[in-house]
Design an enzyme around this catalytic site. Structure first.
Site, PDB file in Angstrom:
ATOM      1  N   LYS A  70      66.344  71.171  71.192  1.00  0.00           N
ATOM      2  CA  LYS A  70      65.018  70.625  70.891  1.00  0.00           C
ATOM      3  C   LYS A  70      63.932  71.666  71.164  1.00  0.00           C
ATOM      4  CE  LYS A  70      62.208  66.612  72.219  1.00  0.00           C
ATOM      5  NZ  LYS A  70      62.228  65.409  73.083  1.00  0.00           N
ATOM      6  N   GLU A 171      56.306  60.333  72.710  1.00  0.00           N
ATOM      7  CA  GLU A 171      57.034  59.823  73.874  1.00  0.00           C
ATOM      8  C   GLU A 171      56.113  59.145  74.895  1.00  0.00           C
ATOM      9  OE1 GLU A 171      59.156  63.344  74.980  1.00  0.00           O
ATOM     10  OE2 GLU A 171      60.433  63.233  73.202  1.00  0.00           O
ATOM     11  N   ASP A 193      54.861  63.031  81.847  1.00  0.00           N
ATOM     12  CA  ASP A 193      56.272  63.079  81.442  1.00  0.00           C
ATOM     13  C   ASP A 193      56.817  64.494  81.590  1.00  0.00           C
ATOM     14  OD1 ASP A 193      58.741  63.083  80.197  1.00  0.00           O
ATOM     15  OD2 ASP A 193      58.069  62.124  78.357  1.00  0.00           O
TER      16      ASP A 193
HETATM   17 MG    MG Z   1      62.160  62.709  77.701  1.00  0.00          MG
END
Ligand code: MG
Ligand code: ADP
Length: 523
Positions: A70, A171, A193
């Site tokens: 990613k 997210e 996050d």
């Molecule tokens: Mg994550």
């Protein structure tokens, strides 16, 4: 109609959730785990492995086991950030024909969207096995700070997995959505996050029926993996000092070190000292060599202090963009495995002057939010309005290599903006529009989303033609641009809307390849 699912496609771990009996739940995989490693590998016998099975062979077959791709998806091979991944990678990363990084395993070079597609297909199957029925549609989450190219590639990955991607959502927004499910009243929420590969911070405002993102910031190249690397480097240096052996060139040793580093890091979240014991790490002069050492929480904190500080800089940037001070935030929700580290929690507590909310599971909350959103989309529920923002400014390059911002970062999406442009020379019959995304004033430092030429402009003195360029960002954060010559009234409009690192032929081929191998559930 099949069921819809929500997938948190993480750098390190992925998680899938479904909607059942009126609420979202996370689905365990066949091994009983609620998250699945985002890993892919090819075994010596040629068998393809995904998730825990791939992770299991990571040490013995390091060159053919792929993780954290990613960090590469939607990037150019020469991207400094892609280069950083390359430097540490035990597997081979090569330059693809579209200047994209690809992972070579044996004869085949896999594109990053294909690897992501393989992982998504696994998550789809986890859900199908649980539900006992086919799944066709999904909402997939991405870091808020993902560029258009990274989003397009994720959408392609969904297609390769045989999924119709209803929407790509951020997210932290998903996390806030899941968190908000159990809340009432007006609140300003910060979602911090810190996962394996990326850091995101979003500030949201929740009031009756509206969840509005005020601002978002982050770094798609900062996460737990970076902490692991610091530990690996520390261990390698220590070993060089004591044993006079350099382990850097040894792929298998490095993979074992990386594993041990991550384990020590996690141990140190609950202990003061962790042991690192790697027997037979290498051999020298025919003698086996062992690495046996300890690492303290204090040492770890010294090694990674600046990384944690770096996240706080993004927090301040985000607060400034939201027009809030830290004390005006009512709740801090922490997401991502790396937030289990005490030092991270302390830093967040100090920075906001309040303890983070502990009621949500940092590993599951994003997938839960994704399926909640999916459910809202298919049921056309109007109870909650979700307003997100674009993380990066959008504009075009102008004379002298400057970047002209047409849509500022943190603008609420969906949004459409039109601007009028003109020619710089007499009798100029064509203009070239280069569409860019990013925050630098220098065009070339930003991400090129696409370029096109608008031709057939009637001859006229410079500055006279009126060319309307329209910029559009949809709810998934994806960009399209079109241009029209107003004078002729002609519908000469060109759209730039596919900035994936795959060509459409490549995508079609990959979709077909993976469809062929698909097994359908009976009934
Ligand atoms: Mg994550
Ligand atoms: P992603 O969203 O990027 O897939 P996750 O949210 O699953 O990532 O977080 C993975 C990261 O969290 C890894 O770097 C992992 O080492 C780290 N992590 C998981 N548990 C702990 C822990 N107890 N202490 C410290 N770090 C942890």
């Amino acid at each position: 109609m099949g069921r819809v699912i929500g997938i948190d496609l993480g750098t390190t771990n992925s998680c899938v959730a479904v909607f059942e009996d009126g609420r979202p739940i996370v689905v365990p995989n066949s091994g009983g785990y609620k998250t699945t490693p985002s890993m892919f590998g090819v075994a010596d016998d040629g068998k393809r492995l995904v998730g825990h099975l791939a992770k299991r062979q990571a040490i013995t077959n390091a060159r053919h086991t792929v993780f954290a791709t990613k960090r590469l998806i939607g990037r150019r091979f020469d991207d400094t950030e892609a280069q950083r991944t390359l430097e540490f990678s035990p597997f081979e990363i090569v330059r693809g024909p579209n200047d994209d990084p690809r992972v070579r395993i044996g004869e085949k070079a896999f594109t990053c969207p294909e690897i992501a597609g393989i992982i998504l297909r696994r998550m789809k199957r986890v859900a199908e096995e649980y539900l006992g029925e086919p799944v066709e549609e999904a909402v997939i989450t991405v870091p808020a700070y993902f560029t258009d190219t990274q989003r397009q590639c994720t959408r392609d990955a969904g297609k390769i997995a045989g999924l119709e991607v209803l929407r790509i959502i951020n997210e932290p927004t998903a996390a806030a959505l899941a968190y908000g499910m159990t809340r009432h009243g007006d609140e300003k929420i910060a979602v911090y996050d810190l996962g394996g590969g990326t850091f995101d911070i979003s500030i949201l405002e929740m009031s009756s029926g509206v969840l509005e993102v005020l601002a978002t910031a982050g770094n798609t190249f900062l996460g737990g993996e970076d902490l692991d690397r610091r530990i690996v480097t520390h261990l390698v240096q220590g070993f060089e000092k004591t044993a006079k052996i350099d382990l850097k060139g040894d792929a298998m040793a490095l993979q074992r070190l990386k594993d041990a580093a991550e384990k020590a890091k996690c141990d140190l979240s609950v202990r003061e000292v962790a042991e690192v014991n790697l027997p037979f790490i290498t051999s020298s002069g025919g003698e086996p060599q062992h690495l046996n050492t300890e690492i303290s929480r204090e040492t770890l904190e010294d090694l990674v202090q600046d990384i944690v500080e770096e996240t706080l800089k993004s927090v301040d940037e985000c607060l400034a963009d939201a027009g809030l001070s830290a004390s005006e935030v009512n709740q801090v929700v922490i997401v991502g495995g790396q937030t289990r580290m005490p030092m991270v929690q302390e830093a967040v507590t100090r920075h906001f002057g309040r303890r983070p909310h502990k009621g949500v599971n940092p590993d599951e909350v994003v997938a839960l939010g994704a399926v909640l959103h999916a459910h809202m989309l298919v049921e056309e529920e109007k109870e909650l309005l979700l307003l997100d923002v674009t993380p990066l400014s959008l504009g075009i390059s102008t004379f002298g290599g400057h970047f002209a911002r047409l849509i500022e970062r943190n603008t609420t999406v969906p949004v459409t903006k039109a601007h009028i442009f003109t020619t710089t020379r007499d009798d100029q019959s064509a203009v070239k529009i280069r569409v860019l995304q990013g925050e630098s004033d220098l065009a070339e430092e930003n991400d090129l989303l696409g370029e096109f030429i608008l031709a057939g402009i009637p001859l006229a003195p410079k500055g006279e033609p009126e060319i309307e360029v329209s910029f559009d960002i949809d709810s998934s954060g994806m960009v399209s641009v079109s241009a029209r010559d107003l004078a002729t009234g002609s519908e000469q409009s060109i759209a730039v809307n596919s900035t994936s690192t795959l060509t459409s032929e490549e995508l079609e081929q990959l979709v077909a390849d993976h469809e062929a191998g698909e097994v359908r559930l009976k009934g």
